[in-house]
Design a protein around this motif. Structure first.
Motif, PDB file in Angstrom:
ATOM      1  N   GLY A 142       0.843  -1.206   0.000  1.00  0.00           N
ATOM      2  CA  GLY A 142       0.000   0.000   0.000  1.00  0.00           C
ATOM      3  C   GLY A 142       0.866   1.240   0.000  1.00  0.00           C
ATOM      4  O   GLY A 142       0.494   2.263   0.586  1.00  0.00           O
ATOM      5  N   MET A 146      -1.476   7.516   1.090  1.00  0.00           N
ATOM      6  CA  MET A 146      -0.809   8.543   1.893  1.00  0.00           C
ATOM      7  C   MET A 146      -0.008   7.909   3.032  1.00  0.00           C
ATOM      8  O   MET A 146       1.127   8.308   3.300  1.00  0.00           O
ATOM      9  CB  MET A 146      -1.871   9.499   2.454  1.00  0.00           C
ATOM     10  CG  MET A 146      -1.341  10.705   3.155  1.00  0.00           C
ATOM     11  SD  MET A 146      -0.226  11.696   2.156  1.00  0.00           S
ATOM     12  CE  MET A 146      -1.213  11.868   0.680  1.00  0.00           C
ATOM     13  N   ALA A 147      -0.599   6.902   3.696  1.00  0.00           N
ATOM     14  CA  ALA A 147       0.130   6.252   4.793  1.00  0.00           C
ATOM     15  C   ALA A 147       1.383   5.562   4.256  1.00  0.00           C
ATOM     16  O   ALA A 147       2.440   5.583   4.901  1.00  0.00           O
ATOM     17  CB  ALA A 147      -0.775   5.244   5.501  1.00  0.00           C
ATOM     18  N   GLY A 167       2.279  -1.574  -4.715  1.00  0.00           N
ATOM     19  CA  GLY A 167       0.969  -0.967  -4.931  1.00  0.00           C
ATOM     20  C   GLY A 167       0.500  -1.224  -6.340  1.00  0.00           C
ATOM     21  O   GLY A 167       1.158  -1.945  -7.109  1.00  0.00           O
ATOM     22  N   ARG A 168      -0.652  -0.628  -6.677  1.00  0.00           N
ATOM     23  CA  ARG A 168      -1.225  -0.836  -8.011  1.00  0.00           C
ATOM     24  C   ARG A 168      -1.141   0.431  -8.867  1.00  0.00           C
ATOM     25  O   ARG A 168      -0.839   0.379 -10.040  1.00  0.00           O
ATOM     26  CB  ARG A 168      -2.695  -1.242  -7.897  1.00  0.00           C
ATOM     27  CG  ARG A 168      -2.946  -2.458  -7.041  1.00  0.00           C
ATOM     28  CD  ARG A 168      -4.425  -2.757  -6.931  1.00  0.00           C
ATOM     29  NE  ARG A 168      -5.180  -1.618  -6.376  1.00  0.00           N
ATOM     30  CZ  ARG A 168      -6.489  -1.562  -6.254  1.00  0.00           C
ATOM     31  NH1 ARG A 168      -7.228  -2.585  -6.657  1.00  0.00           N
ATOM     32  NH2 ARG A 168      -7.080  -0.506  -5.729  1.00  0.00           N
ATOM     33  N   VAL A 213      -2.997  -2.763   3.512  1.00  0.00           N
ATOM     34  CA  VAL A 213      -4.090  -3.183   2.627  1.00  0.00           C
ATOM     35  C   VAL A 213      -4.754  -4.512   3.022  1.00  0.00           C
ATOM     36  O   VAL A 213      -5.941  -4.698   2.844  1.00  0.00           O
ATOM     37  CB  VAL A 213      -3.628  -3.226   1.155  1.00  0.00           C
ATOM     38  CG1 VAL A 213      -3.302  -1.837   0.654  1.00  0.00           C
ATOM     39  CG2 VAL A 213      -2.443  -4.151   0.940  1.00  0.00           C
ATOM     40  N   ILE A 242      -1.881  -3.041   9.455  1.00  0.00           N
ATOM     41  CA  ILE A 242      -2.248  -1.669   9.841  1.00  0.00           C
ATOM     42  C   ILE A 242      -3.570  -1.212   9.225  1.00  0.00           C
ATOM     43  O   ILE A 242      -4.352  -0.501   9.857  1.00  0.00           O
ATOM     44  CB  ILE A 242      -1.117  -0.679   9.450  1.00  0.00           C
ATOM     45  CG1 ILE A 242       0.222  -1.137  10.051  1.00  0.00           C
ATOM     46  CG2 ILE A 242      -1.448   0.729   9.928  1.00  0.00           C
ATOM     47  CD1 ILE A 242       1.428  -0.337   9.580  1.00  0.00           C
ATOM     48  N   SER A 267      -1.390  -3.056  14.426  1.00  0.00           N
ATOM     49  CA  SER A 267      -1.121  -1.760  15.056  1.00  0.00           C
ATOM     50  C   SER A 267      -2.274  -0.825  14.733  1.00  0.00           C
ATOM     51  O   SER A 267      -2.584  -0.589  13.565  1.00  0.00           O
ATOM     52  CB  SER A 267       0.197  -1.185  14.518  1.00  0.00           C
ATOM     53  OG  SER A 267       0.415   0.101  15.062  1.00  0.00           O
ATOM     54  N   SER A 315      -6.913   8.726  -3.262  1.00  0.00           N
ATOM     55  CA  SER A 315      -5.632   8.947  -2.589  1.00  0.00           C
ATOM     56  C   SER A 315      -4.768   9.853  -3.459  1.00  0.00           C
ATOM     57  O   SER A 315      -5.187  10.265  -4.532  1.00  0.00           O
ATOM     58  CB  SER A 315      -4.945   7.623  -2.256  1.00  0.00           C
ATOM     59  OG  SER A 315      -5.026   6.732  -3.323  1.00  0.00           O
TER      60      SER A 315
HETATM   61  N1  NAP Z   1      -3.952   1.369  12.149  1.00  0.00           N
HETATM   62  C1  NAP Z   1      -3.568   2.624  12.055  1.00  0.00           C
HETATM   63  O1  NAP Z   1      -2.992   3.198  12.964  1.00  0.00           O
HETATM   64  C2  NAP Z   1      -3.803   3.356  10.759  1.00  0.00           C
HETATM   65  C3  NAP Z   1      -3.425   4.700  10.629  1.00  0.00           C
HETATM   66  C4  NAP Z   1      -3.572   5.313   9.386  1.00  0.00           C
HETATM   67  C5  NAP Z   1      -4.152   4.609   8.322  1.00  0.00           C
HETATM   68  N2  NAP Z   1      -4.575   3.333   8.529  1.00  0.00           N
HETATM   69  C6  NAP Z   1      -5.213   2.575   7.450  1.00  0.00           C
HETATM   70  O2  NAP Z   1      -4.293   2.347   6.381  1.00  0.00           O
HETATM   71  C7  NAP Z   1      -5.033   2.270   5.169  1.00  0.00           C
HETATM   72  C8  NAP Z   1      -4.403   3.190   4.126  1.00  0.00           C
HETATM   73  O3  NAP Z   1      -4.524   4.530   4.586  1.00  0.00           O
HETATM   74  P1  NAP Z   1      -4.067   5.739   3.641  1.00  0.00           P
HETATM   75  O4  NAP Z   1      -4.132   6.955   4.477  1.00  0.00           O
HETATM   76  O5  NAP Z   1      -2.824   5.391   2.936  1.00  0.00           O
HETATM   77  O6  NAP Z   1      -5.252   5.758   2.564  1.00  0.00           O
HETATM   78  P2  NAP Z   1      -5.221   6.317   1.081  1.00  0.00           P
HETATM   79  O7  NAP Z   1      -4.276   7.439   0.951  1.00  0.00           O
HETATM   80  O8  NAP Z   1      -6.651   6.530   0.712  1.00  0.00           O
HETATM   81  O9  NAP Z   1      -4.633   5.110   0.205  1.00  0.00           O
HETATM   82  C9  NAP Z   1      -5.362   3.939  -0.004  1.00  0.00           C
HETATM   83  C10 NAP Z   1      -4.377   2.828  -0.314  1.00  0.00           C
HETATM   84  O10 NAP Z   1      -5.097   1.599  -0.372  1.00  0.00           O
HETATM   85  C11 NAP Z   1      -4.783   0.928  -1.585  1.00  0.00           C
HETATM   86  N3  NAP Z   1      -5.968   0.161  -2.004  1.00  0.00           N
HETATM   87  C12 NAP Z   1      -7.256   0.556  -1.979  1.00  0.00           C
HETATM   88  N4  NAP Z   1      -8.060  -0.440  -2.396  1.00  0.00           N
HETATM   89  C13 NAP Z   1      -7.235  -1.491  -2.677  1.00  0.00           C
HETATM   90  C14 NAP Z   1      -7.455  -2.818  -3.145  1.00  0.00           C
HETATM   91  N5  NAP Z   1      -8.679  -3.271  -3.384  1.00  0.00           N
HETATM   92  N6  NAP Z   1      -6.379  -3.617  -3.331  1.00  0.00           N
HETATM   93  C15 NAP Z   1      -5.136  -3.158  -3.074  1.00  0.00           C
HETATM   94  N7  NAP Z   1      -4.859  -1.904  -2.631  1.00  0.00           N
HETATM   95  C16 NAP Z   1      -5.899  -1.096  -2.434  1.00  0.00           C
HETATM   96  C17 NAP Z   1      -4.425   2.023  -2.564  1.00  0.00           C
HETATM   97  O11 NAP Z   1      -3.595   1.447  -3.527  1.00  0.00           O
HETATM   98  P3  NAP Z   1      -3.675   1.783  -5.110  1.00  0.00           P
HETATM   99  O12 NAP Z   1      -3.852   3.293  -5.189  1.00  0.00           O
HETATM  100  O13 NAP Z   1      -2.356   1.325  -5.623  1.00  0.00           O
HETATM  101  O14 NAP Z   1      -4.828   1.081  -5.634  1.00  0.00           O
HETATM  102  C18 NAP Z   1      -3.661   2.965  -1.640  1.00  0.00           C
HETATM  103  O15 NAP Z   1      -2.339   2.516  -1.464  1.00  0.00           O
HETATM  104  C19 NAP Z   1      -6.486   2.606   5.516  1.00  0.00           C
HETATM  105  O16 NAP Z   1      -7.183   1.397   5.722  1.00  0.00           O
HETATM  106  C20 NAP Z   1      -6.371   3.334   6.822  1.00  0.00           C
HETATM  107  O17 NAP Z   1      -7.548   3.256   7.603  1.00  0.00           O
HETATM  108  C21 NAP Z   1      -4.397   2.699   9.708  1.00  0.00           C
END
Ligand code: NAP
Length: 324
Positions: A142, A146-147, A167-168, A213, A242, A267, A315
């Protein structure tokens, strides 16, 4: 008394701009005013009732964190307030214990946009660096989000040997590469993707996997990480779950757990230590303030929250709400 806020009237509806009752300020809380608040994936999934942290009914004000101004004029990073209230509102009643002063010169928009996605990796990266003395190879599933992008930057700041970002999305992969990752494209063909990832690892094992992811891409990564033979594994892999944007479940092969020295942990809110977070947040805010971590953002005034809500589904940059 009413204030302006983003309001979600039902799960899976978009947020709209409207009037909501002013928050009641109970003991141990302070009334602060909005300066900047990010629409993170957790904001959307809590509002939709899909996140394990969702507790209330609707209508609600979405938003988990914010930069806000206190009654005596200080800028603080704050939030974590009880539903139906959230941070996408003119005013919020926040816990007195959860108000961290912004470092001098910090952009409130960058802090509001960057802390949630950035700490997601900063916490496991710093914990692992402390455990091992240094970070070896870090694998990010992933890296296009943004993360993931901030995870690449965080790993570099902490002196990683190499970052492999999976990633994709081609634009997202280009951003991750520009930040210093070796990138791997997942096409959705599991066999082929596992081979591509295994060859990117060149026979080495990551010391840390940051998985934003889960779902099918995680299963592909498990396949790439498996090994064959009965000799003792020299690697030591911490696999940290995550986010789950690609699916809530992933099948973990028994042979992976037995053939490798690998630890699978999660986490997030609930499993992370609040005390550790409170220690690391000022450090991470300073990195953003000093420009060591770059947070791409797009801002929208609160009155345009409907447009912002739609934009936040993509994103590439973090959508941040600011006052009108
Ligand atoms: N646990 C924690 O502390 C914590 C904190 C922050 C975020 N998170 C979680 O981390 C995740 C990513 O957050 P973000 O801020 O990076 O979100 P974001 O900026 O919206 O990015 C979304 C990411 O998910 C990927 N994605 C979406 N659908 C997918 C699928 N079907 N198959 C594969 N990849 C897919 C996208 O990849 P592509 O663009 O390449 O498709 C992109 O890398 C979210 O679930 C968020 O809730 C968790």
């Amino acid at each position: 008394m009413l204030m302006k806020a983003a309001i979600l009237r039902a799960p899976d509806e978009a947020a709209e701009y409207g009037d909501f009752a002013e928050p009641v300020v109970s003991v141990g809380h302070d009334l602060v005013t909005l300066v900047a608040a990010g629409i993170h994936p957790i904001v959307r999934s809590l509002a939709a009732g899909r996140h394990y942290g969702a507790t209330s009914g609707w209508p609600i004000i979405p938003g988990v964190d914010a930069v806000a101004r206190t009654a005596d004029g200080r800028l603080v990073f704050t939030g974590y307030i009880d539903a139906p209230y959230g941070t996408l509102a003119e005013r919020m009643a926040v816990p007195s214990t959860m108000q961290l002063p912004l470092p001098a010169g910090a952009s409130p928009v960058a802090i509001a946009g960057g802390l949630n996605p950035g700490l997601a990796s900063w916490m496991p990266l710093t914990a692992r660096a402390a455990e091992l003395g240094s970070l070896g190879i870090v694998l990010i599933l992933g890296a296009t989000g943004m993360a993931g992008l901030l995870a690449v930057q965080n790993a570099r700041v902490l002196g990683v040997a190499a970052v492999i970002g999976v990633g994709r999305d081609p634009d997202g992969l280009a951003r991750a590469a520009a930040a210093g990752a070796r990138t791997v494209v997942f096409t959705g063909d599991r066999e082929a993707d596992a081979v591509t990832l295994a060859s990117a690892l060149q026979g080495a094992a990551p010391s840390l996997v940051l998985d934003f992811v889960w779902g099918a891409p995680a299963e592909t990564a498990f396949r790439a990480l498996e090994r064959h033979g009965l000799d003792e594994d020299s690697a030591d892999i911490a696999y940290v779950q995550i986010g789950a944007v690609a699916g809530p479940e992933a099948a973990v092969p028994a042979s992976l757990l037995r053939s490798r020295r690998i630890r699978l942990v999660g986490s997030g809110a609930g499993s992370a230590s609040i005390a550790d977070l409170m220690r690391q947040m000022p450090i991470f805010m300073r990195l953003i303030a000093e420009g060591q971590i770059d947070v791409p953002t797009r801002t929208f005034p609160l009155s345009r929250v409907a447009d912002a809500w739609e934009a936040s589904a993509q994103s590439g940059s973090r959508v941040v709400i600011v006052p009108d």
